[in-house]
Design an enzyme around this catalytic site. Structure first.
Site, mmCIF file in Angstrom:
data_model
loop_
_atom_site.group_PDB
_atom_site.id
_atom_site.type_symbol
_atom_site.label_atom_id
_atom_site.label_comp_id
_atom_site.label_asym_id
_atom_site.label_seq_id
_atom_site.Cartn_x
_atom_site.Cartn_y
_atom_site.Cartn_z
ATOM 1 C CG ASP A 165 -2.001 -2.820 -27.820
ATOM 2 O OD1 ASP A 165 -2.167 -2.621 -29.032
ATOM 3 O OD2 ASP A 165 -2.429 -3.795 -27.209
ATOM 4 C CG ASP A 187 9.359 9.298 -15.329
ATOM 5 O OD1 ASP A 187 9.850 8.944 -16.411
ATOM 6 O OD2 ASP A 187 8.586 8.588 -14.659
ATOM 7 C CG ASP A 238 -5.169 17.680 -20.620
ATOM 8 O OD1 ASP A 238 -5.846 18.612 -20.152
ATOM 9 O OD2 ASP A 238 -5.661 16.643 -21.076
ATOM 10 C CG ASP A 258 21.627 16.497 -18.055
ATOM 11 O OD1 ASP A 258 22.578 15.719 -18.243
ATOM 12 O OD2 ASP A 258 20.498 16.326 -18.546
ATOM 13 C CG HIS A 272 8.534 6.677 -18.621
ATOM 14 N ND1 HIS A 272 8.807 6.874 -17.287
ATOM 15 C CD2 HIS A 272 7.836 5.533 -18.680
ATOM 16 C CE1 HIS A 272 8.298 5.887 -16.574
ATOM 17 N NE2 HIS A 272 7.702 5.051 -17.393
ATOM 18 C CG ASN A 309 -8.628 21.016 -19.625
ATOM 19 O OD1 ASN A 309 -9.192 19.926 -19.709
ATOM 20 N ND2 ASN A 309 -7.391 21.212 -20.033
ATOM 21 C CB ALA A 330 8.309 -0.814 -5.562
ATOM 22 C CE1 TYR A 385 16.169 -0.371 -0.568
ATOM 23 C CE2 TYR A 385 15.469 0.997 -2.401
ATOM 24 C CZ TYR A 385 16.424 0.200 -1.794
ATOM 25 O OH TYR A 385 17.620 -0.015 -2.407
ATOM 26 C CB SER A 420 5.218 3.300 -15.645
ATOM 27 O OG SER A 420 6.593 3.080 -15.520
#
Length: 953
Positions: free
Chosen positions: A140, A180, A189, A223, A238, A252, A341, A343, A396
């Protein structure tokens, strides 16, 4: 590379436009995650033959090898051969060496694979692999303009990160795994912040012998290569966003500050870039645990789809390997349980806004542990090396804040186990429930909002936790009327606790708790105690609706003002019952299926004979009037499950059965709310099942009655009703044969070459029989071929073509067979009802099966009569049973006019006028076939009805 295909795969994985570049409203909850086609995981049932060994010879056993050959499946591959075994005496660990993965032809239904593998007796479970989704929401760009204090990274102030860093800035020895979409190694960074494996430099050799060649800086598990760099495609940024929140380089002079400060991160790519790749989220958990991650962040998940395989992976990482696992709780504004989440052994993180209100479109749940900021999060972006996203939102980004905090706690308190780290984070939060808008979410946002400073400085915290629950009887689901004993193990995770009591209360009106309080003796740190001598008792109401989830609350109270809560969910009345008749067990569902609820194979115990191995892959009632009007809960032409029948009254065991040892009844209907209204049949079905434990002659058959009522304004002419049964009998389910016995109206199946068991269904009542046996894998041009989908036209063909197709699999090798046994009702007027009844049978030999079929028919004929005769003051029929002549007597004053006799499908087979002013008359039934008939006595003011059994003269 294959950019178009890669993009298509990503769109499929992420559910279409979930990662669209513009802001979007919250997505509605899905029923569950998608599965990877043609692949499943299995867990061996037998324990390891010796410590450190897996009994691979079990996979070479004849039953397993035969099943693999019949399915066309690959030899199972051990998924985690290097997994760490549980430590000696560790009761909550798991042995991942007994988990294997296998592939099978994508055209074979998973239910068939599951059935045949479980039949071998070698496996604890057979499960699909789920594809879990990233819990990302779009940027946003205007979010910053509404912020006041510290608009760029306001959340660091909210969670007291600056104060926390006065006590710990982390350390490069602490590694946060980021499971991810991959990362951007060159970002200003993130550059140099990744954990490097100097024991395996990039030289084409697996120097550290861990099974991964050149895994110098993470791994692409999707992969299977050593480059976890994110793809430059929509949505693949993401992982870079998440990594920045947890581990961006701090202090830094550029960009942002990551919560973990000096901690390293390990990038684990779990979404594929190639056509042969696959989602590998749970494989990444094992990799992270085995490669030194003390904390792992999972910013992905789905509603539902709970998996024992996935729980095993979590347990291994958290218990065997002592790794803290943090997961996002979901981005749907609803009370939902997201996985992973929800479990056990996972810190579930919900989200809040800049003012500590629950975040917009963020999930909440009793299984949430704590909350962290999730709106307008500034973090590193994949776009270029100095790119930042100015305001992403979603759970997330709340989760990696907690993951970073967990890393600091691990360094500050190195003696803490993963469970203790979670406890410290929970017990040092700031309460959210004093905020007015959060009051409605009480107990569903965890203990409060993350406060890292308190987590690093408070050393006086206490927490007791229920770490294990055991039920007696041992079940996953409980039925109405059950009484269940619940034994719990309670552990003190932080400081010692004295004066502790644990009370259990129900938040559901359908479950009550007796013996509610467990006084706990003083517990030192990590000490465990149990209420085994005096368990909680759970009483399930007989009025419990189907698929009720009951929530129970453990309330902990101890000395020094300690109070806490923990929650438990139990599924009640899951929609099936299991009946037992001697050596035969059969589950009956609330929507017309036999064995299992077709939409969820875990709901049901199957059909079993003499062993606990399933015999039936799928079965259920089919009702039809034409090839265009077919109702069922079976696979359709697209190999999806039809949802024609809906529950009116869930099937339940009768608490006081009258005609058998066990009886069950329920009602379902094909209603206007059906998803296929243009093709519905239009019937309401009342099902009633009977099973006998004794005497011996009534063992090994179960009677299933279906009363069909026409709920349409039109006459159903004709109406067909039948049971479809896809049997899979050992030792070779793909080598079965099916046959038809005309005399007994019995269809049965056995193994072709080596028959050890027989299973079948006989038509007890309902009309002219139909029987159609099919080879499920018949050629594509066959009239019926189940493997390429089961169309309405095929179902109607099996129901409506009489008994001409009487056999299948009668070749030298047999086949994977199924059949439909049905009855033809000539017509059913609006509002009228008709009864159709079957018996499901099992035996060790064909002669025994035929005898059992005869016994079932004889006993059903007796069963169909009233349990108690009507009062003599009303009327009498005698003798009953009769060979032909029937005497009818009515009380004086009853103005009888006519006697009518109906057969089992409602057709008039005899009728005569009643003699005027008489109280007695005779009725001749000679010439009628043996069976049950209905005698109706019509009077001027009443209609009397009674059943009569006609037998052979």
């Amino acid at each position: 590379m294959f950019p178009p295909l890669r993009l298509l795969l990503l769109v499929l994985l992420l559910g279409g436009g979930l990662l669209a570049p513009m802001a979007a409203p919250a997505q509605p909850a899905r029923l569950g995650p998608t599965t990877q086609p043609g692949v499943c995981v299995v867990r061996l049932k037998a324990p390891a033959s010796a410590r450190g060994m897996v009994p691979a010879d079990l996979l070479q056993s004849s039953p397993v090898q035969k099943a693999l050959q019949q399915l066309g499946a690959t030899q199972p591959r051990q998924k985690y051969p290097k997994a760490l075994l549980p430590r000696a005496g560790q009761t909550r660990g798991v042995d991942l060496r007994q988990i294997y993965q296998m592939r099978y032809p994508a055209g074979v239904p998973f239910e068939k694979v599951r059935q045949q593998l479980l039949q071998t007796g070698a496996f604890e479970y057979v499960e699909p692999l789920y594809q879990r989704q990233p819990l990302y929401q779009p940027n946003d760009p205007f979010a910053d303009s509404t912020r006041t204090a510290n608009p760029r990274q306001y959340y660091l102030k909210n969670i007291r990160a600056y104060r926390a860093w006065d006590f710990s800035k982390g350390d490069s020895t602490i590694v946060i795994g980021i499971s991810d979409t991959g990362t951007r190694f060159t970002h200003q960074d993130l550059k140099g912040k990744e954990q490097r494996n100097y024991a395996d430099p990039i030289d084409g050799i697996d120097n550290d012998k861990d099974g991964y060649v050149d895994n110098f800086r993470g791994w692409d598990l999707a992969d299977n290569d050593n480059d976890p760099t994110a793809d430059n495609l929509p949505g693949y940024g993401h992982g870079t966003l998440v990594a920045g929140v947890a581990a961006a380089r701090t202090d830094n002079g550029r960009g942002i500050a990551g919560m973990g400060f000096q901690c390293k991160y390990l990038p684990l790519k779990v979404y594929p870039s190639t056509p042969t790749g696959f989602f590998a989220g749970f494989e990444s958990i094992v990799y992270a645990a085995d490669h030194g991650c003390q904390v792992l962040n999972l910013s992905w998940g789905d509603v539902g789809g709970r998996s024992q395989y996935e729980q095993d992976i979590i347990t291994y990482a958290a218990v065997n390997r002592n790794m803290v696992i943090v997961a996002a709780a979901g981005n749907t504004n609803a009370d939902l349980d997201f996985y992973p989440a929800s479990y056990d052994h996972v810190i579930s993180v919900s989200g809040s806004d800049v003012n500590d209100r629950k975040g917009k479109n963020i999930s909440y749940s009793y299984f949430v542990d704590l909350t962290a900021p999730s709106e307008a999060i500034l973090t590193t972006s994949f776009d270029h090396d100095s790119a930042y996203s100015s305001g992403v939102w979603g759970s997330s980004f709340a989760a990696p804040l907690v993951a970073g905090a967990a890393a600091l706690v691990r360094l500050r308190f190195p003696q803490y186990t993963a469970e203790q780290v979670a406890a410290q984070l929970r017990q040092t939060t700031d309460s959210l429930y004093t905020i007015t808008s959060n009051a409605v979410y009480r107990h569903k946002l965890g203990t409060g909002r993350l406060n890292v400073a308190r987590a690093l400085t408070l050393t006086d915290r206490r927490e007791a936790r229920v770490m294990r629950e055991d039920y007696l009887p041992v079940r996953s689901y409980f039925q109405p009327g059950d009484t269940v004993r619940l034994t719990v193990q309670v552990q003190s995770l932080l400081n010692p606790i004295t004066g502790l009591s644990v009370s259990l209360t129900s938040l559901s009106p359908y479950l009550t708790v007796r013996n509610q309080t467990f006084p706990v003796p003083a517990l030192n740190t990590l000490a465990v105690t149990s209420n085994a001598e005096n368990p909680f008792e759970l009483i399930i109401s007989p009025e419990t609706p189907m698929a009720t989830t009951a929530v129970l609350r453990y309330h902990f109270v101890g000395d020094n003002g300690y109070q806490d809560d923990q929650y438990l969910k139990i599924v009640l009345n899951p929609g099936y019952v299991t009946l037992t008749a001697g050596d035969l067990d059969l589950s009956l569902t609330s929507q017309g299926n036999i064995g299992y609820e077709a939409t969820d194979p875990s709901l049901g115990d199957g059909v079993m004979y003499r062993t606990k191995l399933p015999m039936l892959s799928i079965g259920g009632l089919v009702v039809a009037t034409s090839a265009r009007r077919v109702s069922d809960r079976l696979p359709n032409a697209q190999n999806k499950i039809n949802t024609d029948f809906t529950v009116v009254s869930a099937v339940q065991l009768l608490q006081a059965p009258r005609r058998a040892t066990e009886e069950a009844t329920g009602v379902f209907a094909d209603t206007l709310q059906n998803t296929r209204p243009a093709t519905r049949t239009g019937v309401r079905v009342r099902q009633h099942a009977y099973a006998w434990a004794e005497p011996t002659e009534r063992r090994n058959f179960i009677v299933l009655e279906y009363r069909l009522t026409n709920i349409t304004p039109d006459t159903l002419k004709p109406l067909h009703a039948g049971l479809y049964m896809d049997w899979d009998l050992l030792p070779n389910p793909a080598g079965n044969e099916a046959a038809w016995d005309e005399e007994r109206r019995l269809g049965y199946v056995t193994e072709r070459k080596n028959p050890k068991h027989y299973a079948g269904v006989t038509l007890l009542r309902g009309g002219a029989p139909s029987f159609y046996a099919a080879d499920n894998a018949a050629p594509a041009d066959s009239a019926v071929r189940i493997y390429n989908g089961f169309s309405d036209a095929e179902k109607f063909r099996m129901l409506a073509t009489g008994t001409r197709n009487r056999a299948a699999g009668q070749t030298s090798t047999g086949a994977d067979v199924s059949y439909m046994l049905g009855a033809k009702i000539p017509q059913l007027a609006p509002g009228d009802s008709v009864m159709v009844a079957f018996a499901v049978l099992a035996a060790g030999t064909l002669d025994s099966l035929l005898t059992t079929g005869n016994t079932a028919q004889d006993w059903y004929n007796t069963l169909a009569l009233p349990v108690q005769p009507a009062q003599a003051t009303l009327w009498q029929l005698f003798p009953n049973p009769t060979t032909g002549l029937l005497y009818v007597s009515v009380p004086a004053g009853f103005a009888a006019e006519r006697v009518i006799v109906l057969d089992g499908v409602g057709r008039v087979v005899r009728q005569q006028s009643w003699p005027a002013h008489q109280t007695n008359a005779t009725l001749q039934l000679q010439g009628l076939k043996p069976g049950v008939y209905i005698v109706q006595l019509q009077g001027k003011e009443a209609l009397l009805t009674r059943k009569v059994l006609v037998t052979q003269p």
